[in-house]
Write an enzyme that holds these catalytic residues in place. Structure first.
Site, PDB file in Angstrom:
ATOM      1  N   HIS A 249      -8.622  14.682   1.320  1.00  0.00           N
ATOM      2  CA  HIS A 249      -7.913  15.795   0.681  1.00  0.00           C
ATOM      3  C   HIS A 249      -8.353  17.083   1.367  1.00  0.00           C
ATOM      4  CE1 HIS A 249      -6.833  13.635  -3.201  1.00  0.00           C
ATOM      5  NE2 HIS A 249      -7.810  12.859  -2.780  1.00  0.00           N
TER       6      HIS A 249
ATOM      7  N   CYS B 112       0.601   3.340   3.176  1.00  0.00           N
ATOM      8  CA  CYS B 112       1.223   2.668   4.332  1.00  0.00           C
ATOM      9  C   CYS B 112       2.744   2.842   4.254  1.00  0.00           C
ATOM     10  CB  CYS B 112       0.852   1.190   4.373  1.00  0.00           C
ATOM     11  SG  CYS B 112      -0.835   0.877   4.918  1.00  0.00           S
TER      12      CYS B 112
ATOM     13  N   ASN C 134     -12.410  10.707  -1.917  1.00  0.00           N
ATOM     14  CA  ASN C 134     -12.881   9.910  -3.052  1.00  0.00           C
ATOM     15  C   ASN C 134     -13.040   8.458  -2.608  1.00  0.00           C
ATOM     16  OD1 ASN C 134     -12.857  12.077  -4.908  1.00  0.00           O
ATOM     17  ND2 ASN C 134     -10.644  11.874  -5.148  1.00  0.00           N
TER      18      ASN C 134
ATOM     19  N   HIS D 104      -4.725   0.852   8.228  1.00  0.00           N
ATOM     20  CA  HIS D 104      -5.153   0.724   6.832  1.00  0.00           C
ATOM     21  C   HIS D 104      -6.612   0.305   6.713  1.00  0.00           C
ATOM     22  CE1 HIS D 104      -4.688  -0.076   2.501  1.00  0.00           C
ATOM     23  NE2 HIS D 104      -5.645  -0.958   2.747  1.00  0.00           N
TER      24      HIS D 104
ATOM     25  N   CYS E 105       0.868  -1.196   0.000  1.00  0.00           N
ATOM     26  CA  CYS E 105       0.000   0.000   0.000  1.00  0.00           C
ATOM     27  C   CYS E 105       0.893   1.230   0.000  1.00  0.00           C
ATOM     28  CB  CYS E 105      -0.930   0.005   1.211  1.00  0.00           C
ATOM     29  SG  CYS E 105      -1.765   1.602   1.411  1.00  0.00           S
TER      30      CYS E 105
ATOM     31  N   HIS F  31      -6.253   3.589   0.144  1.00  0.00           N
ATOM     32  CA  HIS F  31      -6.045   3.755   1.595  1.00  0.00           C
ATOM     33  C   HIS F  31      -6.831   5.022   1.943  1.00  0.00           C
ATOM     34  CE1 HIS F  31      -3.192   3.592   5.283  1.00  0.00           C
ATOM     35  NE2 HIS F  31      -4.040   4.581   5.501  1.00  0.00           N
TER      36      HIS F  31
ATOM     37  N   HIS G   8      -8.274   8.377   2.689  1.00  0.00           N
ATOM     38  CA  HIS G   8      -7.607   9.672   2.853  1.00  0.00           C
ATOM     39  C   HIS G   8      -8.586  10.799   2.609  1.00  0.00           C
ATOM     40  CE1 HIS G   8      -7.039   8.274  -1.315  1.00  0.00           C
ATOM     41  NE2 HIS G   8      -7.090   9.545  -1.680  1.00  0.00           N
TER      42      HIS G   8
ATOM     43  N   ASP H 114       0.159  16.623  -1.127  1.00  0.00           N
ATOM     44  CA  ASP H 114      -0.126  15.822  -2.321  1.00  0.00           C
ATOM     45  C   ASP H 114       0.969  16.050  -3.366  1.00  0.00           C
ATOM     46  OD1 ASP H 114      -2.995  14.498  -3.553  1.00  0.00           O
ATOM     47  OD2 ASP H 114      -1.455  15.103  -5.002  1.00  0.00           O
TER      48      ASP H 114
HETATM   49  P1  DGP Z   1      -7.314   9.825  -4.861  1.00  0.00           P
HETATM   50  O1  DGP Z   1      -7.393  10.009  -6.340  1.00  0.00           O
HETATM   51  O2  DGP Z   1      -8.470  10.494  -4.120  1.00  0.00           O
HETATM   52  O3  DGP Z   1      -7.127   8.381  -4.477  1.00  0.00           O
HETATM   53  O4  DGP Z   1      -6.034  10.643  -4.385  1.00  0.00           O
HETATM   54  C1  DGP Z   1      -4.767  10.111  -4.328  1.00  0.00           C
HETATM   55  C2  DGP Z   1      -3.821  11.265  -4.263  1.00  0.00           C
HETATM   56  O5  DGP Z   1      -2.562  10.766  -3.874  1.00  0.00           O
HETATM   57  C3  DGP Z   1      -3.612  11.989  -5.591  1.00  0.00           C
HETATM   58  O6  DGP Z   1      -4.104  13.333  -5.480  1.00  0.00           O
HETATM   59  C4  DGP Z   1      -2.114  11.999  -5.808  1.00  0.00           C
HETATM   60  C5  DGP Z   1      -1.567  11.556  -4.471  1.00  0.00           C
HETATM   61  N1  DGP Z   1      -0.372  10.731  -4.557  1.00  0.00           N
HETATM   62  C6  DGP Z   1      -0.220   9.604  -5.290  1.00  0.00           C
HETATM   63  N2  DGP Z   1       1.005   9.091  -5.113  1.00  0.00           N
HETATM   64  C7  DGP Z   1       1.641   9.909  -4.219  1.00  0.00           C
HETATM   65  C8  DGP Z   1       2.934   9.899  -3.641  1.00  0.00           C
HETATM   66  O7  DGP Z   1       3.776   9.036  -3.870  1.00  0.00           O
HETATM   67  N3  DGP Z   1       3.219  10.927  -2.783  1.00  0.00           N
HETATM   68  C9  DGP Z   1       2.320  11.915  -2.485  1.00  0.00           C
HETATM   69  N4  DGP Z   1       2.721  12.870  -1.652  1.00  0.00           N
HETATM   70  N5  DGP Z   1       1.087  11.941  -3.025  1.00  0.00           N
HETATM   71  C10 DGP Z   1       0.752  10.955  -3.874  1.00  0.00           C
END
Ligand code: DGP
Length: 113
Positions: free
Chosen positions: A101, A7, A86, A46, A4, A97, A99, A30
């Site tokens: 925003h 994680c 989302n 998780h 994950c 996982h 989250h 992000d």
């Molecule tokens: P969602 O689409 O709601 O599952 O959002 C996932 C978010 O995670 C997306 O806006 C981009 C972010 N993201 C993906 N990979 C990484 C990463 O490796 N590091 C960080 N900081 N954010 C990430």
């Protein structure tokens, strides 16, 4: 959970720009910001999404939302902000996982989707 992404970020196996942490919650910027402030708040335990939230203790859920509120103050979002989680493919969830925003630092569109 093995494999994950979030994680791995929580455990420091993948670097992140941390903005907040306590025993239950980790929050970081992000990688693909969609607003001047774009922070992801994740429970350390998780679960894949809101759809599985019954697997989290109420204290962990509450901790996420308290963290959102504290981070908004920390980030200076006095004009307001948007909180989005989302859930599943129709919502384009890309990381399974749970989250939240936090998006802020500019005027948001009235339409949410
Ligand atoms: P969602 O689409 O709601 O599952 O959002 C996932 C978010 O995670 C997306 O806006 C981009 C972010 N993201 C993906 N990979 C990484 C990463 O490796 N590091 C960080 N900081 N954010 C990430």
């Amino acid at each position: 959970m093995e494999n994950c992404l979030f994680c791995k970020i929580i455990h420091g196996e993948i670097p992140s720009s941390k903005v907040y942490e306590n025993d239950q919650v980790y929050a970081f910027r992000d990688i693909n910001p969609q607003a001047p402030v774009h922070v992801l708040v994740v429970p350390k335990k998780h679960v894949s999404s809101v759809a599985e939230i019954s697997q989290l203790a109420d204290a962990d859920i509450a901790a996420c939302l308290h963290a959102v509120s504290e981070i908004a103050v920390q980030e200076g979002l006095s004009g307001g902000y948007r909180v989005i989680s989302n859930c599943g493919p129709d919502a384009c969830q890309s990381v399974p996982h749970l989250h939240f925003h936090i998006l802020g630092g500019r005027q948001m569109a009235e339409q949410m989707a």
